[in-house]
Motif scaffolding. Sequence first.
Motif: not given
Length: 435
Positions: A255-259, A393-400
Motif C-alpha cells: 500500500v505504501t508503494k501504491e500511495v 481487524m480494523r484494516r480488514y473492515l476498511v480495506m476489504e
Amino acid sequence: MQYLPNIIFAILLTVAIGYFAKNVKKLIRNIKLGQDVDVSNNKKERFKNMAMIALGQSKMVKRPIAGILHIIVYVGFIIINIEVLEIIIDGLFGTHRAFSGIGPIYGVLIGIFEILAFLVFVAVVIFWIRRNVMKLSRFWKSEMTTWPKNDGNFILYFEMVLMTLFLVMNATDVSFQNMNNGNVISQFIAPLFSGMPESTLHIIERAAWWLHIAGILIFLNYLYFSKHLHIILAFPNTYYGSLKPKGAFNNLESVTKEVKMMMDPNADPFAAPPEGAEAAMPAKFGASDVQDLNWVQLLSAYTCTECGRCTSACPANLTGKKLSPRKIMMDTRDRLEEVGKNIDANNGEFKDDGKQLLGDYITNEELWACTTCNACVEECPVSINPLSIILEMRRYLVMEQSAAPVELNNMMTNIENNGAPWPYNQMDRLNWKDE
C-alpha cells in the motif's frame, strides 16, 4: 512387590510428561497457524526484555502490592520445585531424601524452601481475598465468566494445597525432624501430630509425598487449559515482543508503494505494474480470523494472564464502552482453540465452520471504541499487544469491507479532497483567524 511403588511412580511420571508433551505439540501447531513475521532482529535487546520483564518481573511491580506478592509466589514456587528433582530420584530409585547426603547445605536448602512455602501460602491467601472478598473490579468484568473466574481460584487452591502438603510432608518425616536442620517452619507444624505412632506418621508422610508429586504433575498438565500457561509462555512472548515505538503503525509495504506512486508527479498511471508487484500484494488486507494474524499475536493470545491490567487502564472501557483489551486476547485464544479442535476432528485439515473471529467473537463496536492510546500495551506485564490485533481487524473492515464508521469515512474523504481531516477548502483553511 518391593518395587511396585517405583513402577507406579515411573508410570505416573511417564503418562504425565507424555500428556504434557502432546499438548505442547498441539500448542505449537496452533500458534504456527498464524502468518509468518520476521522477529529475528536485535537479539541483544530481546534477551534483555525477556530477562527484565519475564524473569525480573519489572512491569509487575508498577502496582506494588500485587507485584510484590506475585514475585513471592513466582520465586517461591519455582525454587521450591527444585525439590521435585529429589522427589523424582526418590520415586524412581526408592531412596529417601537422596540429596540429604550433601550435609549441612541440605538443611539450609530445605529451610529456604520451607520459608518460601510459608510465604507463598500467605501471598496466595491474600490473592484469594483480593479476588473473592474485596472483589477488585478488574476481576469481575463482563468477560470474566464462570470459567475464567473459577480458573483463577483453582490455581490459588492448587498452590495452597501443594504448599501445605510440602510442609506436612516435612513435619511428619521423623528422621528429618530429628535432624533438626532445615525444619524452620515444619517444626511448628510437627506438634499437631504429636502422640501419633511412628507408623502413622510414616503413612501421613508418604501420603503427603504422593499427593504432592501427583499435584505437581496435575498442575503441569492443567497449564494448557489455564491462563497460567503464561508461566511458560511469558519468556518467548517477551522475547518476541515488538521493539518498535508504541506509536508506530504497521504499514503494508504494497500500500505504501501504491500511495507513493500516486503522489509521484512523474509516475505514469497507465504504465504496467512492475514485475512481481502482484505477488507483493497480500491475499487479504487485515485480519478477520485467527489465521490472518501473525504467529506472535497468536502466541500472545495464549500468554494472556487475564490479570485485567490492560482493561483497567483502557480509557474506552473506563467510560463504559464495550471494548476490553483483555477480552480481545481471550476471544483470540478461544477462537484459536476452536480452530485447533476443528483441525483435530478433520484429520489435520481445517473445515470451514462458518465462523470467524470478527463478528462471532469480536464486534465492530468493540474495535472502533479503541482510541489507539497504547495504554493496554504499556500496562501488560508480559508484553502483550492487544492493539495490534484491533488494528489488523480494523484494516480488514476498511480495506476489504469498506465498513468504516461514517465519521471516519468523512475524514478520509476530506483528506482526499482537501488534504486535511476538516471539511474546508485548502484556500479557506486559515479563515478561522478572522472570526
